[in-house]
Design a protein around this motif. Structure first.
Motif, PDB file in Angstrom:
ATOM      1  N   ALA A  29      21.915   3.444  24.968  1.00 30.06           N
ATOM      2  CA  ALA A  29      21.699   2.953  23.794  1.00 30.06           C
ATOM      3  C   ALA A  29      22.737   2.206  23.450  1.00 30.06           C
ATOM      4  CB  ALA A  29      21.207   3.908  22.884  1.00 30.06           C
ATOM      5  N   TRP A  89      17.794   5.359  17.074  1.00 33.42           N
ATOM      6  CA  TRP A  89      17.745   6.086  18.426  1.00 33.42           C
ATOM      7  C   TRP A  89      18.961   7.073  17.723  1.00 33.42           C
ATOM      8  CZ3 TRP A  89      22.454   6.745  20.538  1.00 33.42           C
ATOM      9  CH2 TRP A  89      23.467   5.663  20.331  1.00 33.42           C
ATOM     10  N   ARG A 138      17.904   0.599  16.686  1.00 33.94           N
ATOM     11  CA  ARG A 138      17.820   0.000  17.683  1.00 33.94           C
ATOM     12  C   ARG A 138      17.869  -1.594  17.457  1.00 33.94           C
ATOM     13  NH1 ARG A 138      14.877   3.735  20.747  1.00 33.94           N
ATOM     14  NH2 ARG A 138      13.809   5.567  19.564  1.00 33.94           N
ATOM     15  N   GLN A 139      18.204  -2.189  18.717  1.00 34.22           N
ATOM     16  CA  GLN A 139      18.294  -3.553  18.568  1.00 34.22           C
ATOM     17  C   GLN A 139      16.894  -4.323  18.282  1.00 34.22           C
ATOM     18  OE1 GLN A 139      20.815  -4.490  22.352  1.00 34.22           O
ATOM     19  NE2 GLN A 139      22.140  -5.431  20.837  1.00 34.22           N
TER      20      GLN A 139
END
Length: 195
Positions: A29, A89, A138-139
């Motif tokens: 992550a 995340w 999160r991207q």
């Protein structure tokens, strides 16, 4: 071998595999290389509790026509989440009712801005703290996390996260981060409306 021993060994094996899987997935992550995190302050006292600022944020309020371009990046897309944990995340946004995300892309930079609508300033501070150590957003758009920079701010019951990366030199990434972080001005408008 007794049946009880076989069951114990099987359970232990499942636990080890689950823990290893969690660590394997978490390892991949992406996190920013540099993160500046700020707790809320007295400036945001008027909106320290969502009860004083009950109207939900709207994409039109946050992502106005004036933010279609920030720095040298152009707005690619926006998204609204009712489950704020879908944007995270390794961390949880307990009490969050909505998260709005915008992703931007430039020639040598890319980035995203996320705003979380938390219950109060304590919950906002807790999320900022968790982003500094437990997990991150999160991207929403792929970019290399190595060398990337991010800013996480608690502002009353809101949390904003600005994150940029790319192949641009560090000075350009910093300028892009400052420009992207400007989307948080919507919170100042909420402070004015609540006073």
């Amino acid at each position: 071998m007794s049946r009880r021993l076989v069951i114990s060994v099987a359970i232990a094996g499942v636990v080890v595999i689950a823990a290893a899987g969690w660590w394997w997935l978490r390892r991949d992550a992406p996190r920013p290389s540099a993160l500046h995190a700020e707790p809320t302050s007295a400036f945001y006292a008027a909106i320290d509790d969502r009860k004083n600022d009950a109207a939900p944020l709207t994409p039109q309020e946050v992502f106005t026509s004036s933010v279609k371009t920030v720095g040298d990046m152009r707005l690619e897309s926006t998204q609204q989440f009712d489950d704020c944990d879908d944007v995270l995340w390794g961390a949880s946004a307990s009490g969050c009712t909505q998260a709005l995300q915008a992703v931007y892309k430039g020639k040598s930079t890319a980035g995203q801005f996320v705003i979380f609508n938390m219950g109060d300033g304590r919950a906002a501070d807790a999320l900022v703290s968790a982003l500094g150590k437990d997990g991150f957003v999160r991207q929403g758009i792929p970019f290399q996390a190595a060398g990337s920079r991010a800013q996480a701010r608690a502002m009353g019951h809101y949390v904003t996260v600005s994150w940029v990366g790319g192949s641009a030199p560090a000075q350009e990434l910093l300028a892009a981060l400052v420009a992207l972080d400007g989307l948080g001005r919507v919170v100042q408008d909420r402070v004015v409306a609540a006073t």
